[in-house]
Design an enzyme around this catalytic site. Structure first.
Site, PDB file in Angstrom:
ATOM      1  N   ASP A  15       0.791  -1.235   0.000  1.00  0.00           N
ATOM      2  CA  ASP A  15       0.000   0.000   0.000  1.00  0.00           C
ATOM      3  C   ASP A  15       0.825   1.288   0.000  1.00  0.00           C
ATOM      4  OD1 ASP A  15       0.847   0.332   2.605  1.00  0.00           O
ATOM      5  OD2 ASP A  15      -1.137   0.282   3.499  1.00  0.00           O
ATOM      6  N   CYS A  48     -26.237  -3.950   9.670  1.00  0.00           N
ATOM      7  CA  CYS A  48     -25.320  -3.651  10.784  1.00  0.00           C
ATOM      8  C   CYS A  48     -24.654  -2.296  10.592  1.00  0.00           C
ATOM      9  CB  CYS A  48     -24.253  -4.741  10.869  1.00  0.00           C
ATOM     10  SG  CYS A  48     -23.011  -4.465  12.145  1.00  0.00           S
TER      11      CYS A  48
END
Length: 376
Positions: free
Chosen positions: A136, A193
């Site tokens: 990353d 959720c």
């Protein structure tokens, strides 16, 4: 795909498992996708904060082929870093600093990069196809690629969620010129959720699946170079590097298991370091304590800023003399300013006394403003 299948895809996945990756999936890298447009909107709204590199590398980030035009496939790798227990109870231990789970050991970039290069090298030798390896630190959007490849889905907290590993995954990518058979993308299983959104201490999610980095404690403690904005100091609590709240509360973690790799690279002393000891670190000591850790990249000054904010939230006035007052004379304004705030939280009489002696002679406008603020 069975292990008896001798296809390049099957061989690749078996090699990835043998090397130690938790999962390996494949997607096309040369197809149109919506992730580039979402990133462009994120940057246009300024939600990347001070991460200017996201703006300067925007065009390269928008698609894998913008990074490498010859790329046809993306080999997406996942490594589990699941902790042995939820890190959330550690937030109540206010005399200690809380470091994000992923940063409690050796730098994960190096851990993954070695394995990625090993896998890429063997794949290239066996197939004769060109490859490029990414972790990353490179301008490649791993999470959308991982979702497209079927490793998991980007949850409402914008991080990848896996049905097998919950929210505890490091990601890496190998782009290749080979046209490999892609796996099916993963569907979204978040349902109704909202646990990750509800637990965020700074309301960093403007909406599900959207993050405003400027409000995120991970961004503020790691990437942000200046003083911590006043509204986020108390919500930081004892978080001195990163924040695991939205990850740790994910219900899918119930299927996760403790990472075998974490047992090898995690360091016990970084699980819950004492704020008093951290406040005493000079630059050389900081580098020694965090040698080989991703924390080292923040530098001593940002870390001390974070530590002093945590001390201000600790409710420990006995830290004033040894851990706060000495930093009122620190060479760095962001450290002095954080010390002023910590002092105002722990000992009002001492704050007024020190302000009377120091406010007029302070040369930095930001620190002068800290002295001038009415303490909370």
């Amino acid at each position: 795909m069975s292990t008896s299948d001798n296809s390049p895809e099957a061989r690749l996945k078996q090699m990835a498992a043998d090397i130690g990756f938790a999962d390996c999936r494949i997607c096309r890298a040369d197809e149109p996708w919506a992730a580039g447009a979402r990133l462009e909107t994120f940057v246009a709204q300024g939600r990347h904060g001070g991460m200017d590199w996201m703006e300067t590398t925007l065009e390269r980030r928008k698609a894998p082929t913008a990074m490498w035009p010859e790329a046809k496939s993306a080999i997406m790798l996942a490594m589990n870093y699941g902790p042995p227990a939820s890190p959330l109870p550690l937030l109540e231990m206010r005399e200690h600093g809380n470091i994000s789970v992923y940063a409690r050991g050796a730098d994960y970039h190096e851990l993954i990069k070695k394995k990625l290069k090993q896998l890429a090298r063997v794949f290239a030798e066996e197939t004769g196809e060109a490859v490029k390896v990414f972790v990353d630190t490179a301008p490649l959007m791993e999470k959308p690629l991982a979702e497209k490849a079927g490793l998991g889905w980007q949850g409402k907290h914008t991080n990848l969620v896996s049905r097998e590993h919950g929210s505890w995954l490091f990601l890496g990518a190998i782009l290749t010129a080979a046209a490999l058979e892609p796996d099916a993308p993963e569907a979204d299983h978040c349902g109704s959720c909202t646990a990750c959104l509800d637990i965020c201490p700074t309301d960093a999610f403007p909406a599900p699946y959207q993050l405003d980095a400027r409000r995120c404690i991970s961004y503020l403690t790691i990437e942000h170079a200046g003083p911590i904005p006043a509204e986020f100091r108390e919500p930081m609590g004892n978080r001195i590097y990163g924040c695991d709240d939205c990850l740790a509360v994910c219900p899918w973690n119930k299927f996760a298991h403790t990472s075998a790799e974490q047992k090898l690279w995690a360091r016990a002393e970084l699980k819950l370091p004492e704020l008093e000891e951290l406040a005493a670190l000079d630059d050389a000591a900081f580098r020694e304590v965090f040698s080989g850790s991703p924390v080292k990249r923040t530098g001593r000054n940002r870390m001390l800023r974070n530590v002093l904010i945590a001390i201000g939230n600790s409710g420990q006035p006995d830290l004033v003399d040894g851990s706060v007052v000495p930093h009122l004379d620190d060479d760095e304004p962001i450290v002095r300013g954080a010390a002023v705030w910590a002092l105002s939280r722990l000992d009002m009489a001492r704050f007024e006394s020190e302000r009377a002696q120091r406010e007029a002679s302070e040369t930095d406008p930001g620190v002068k403003a800290e002295w001038a603020l009415t303490p909370l």
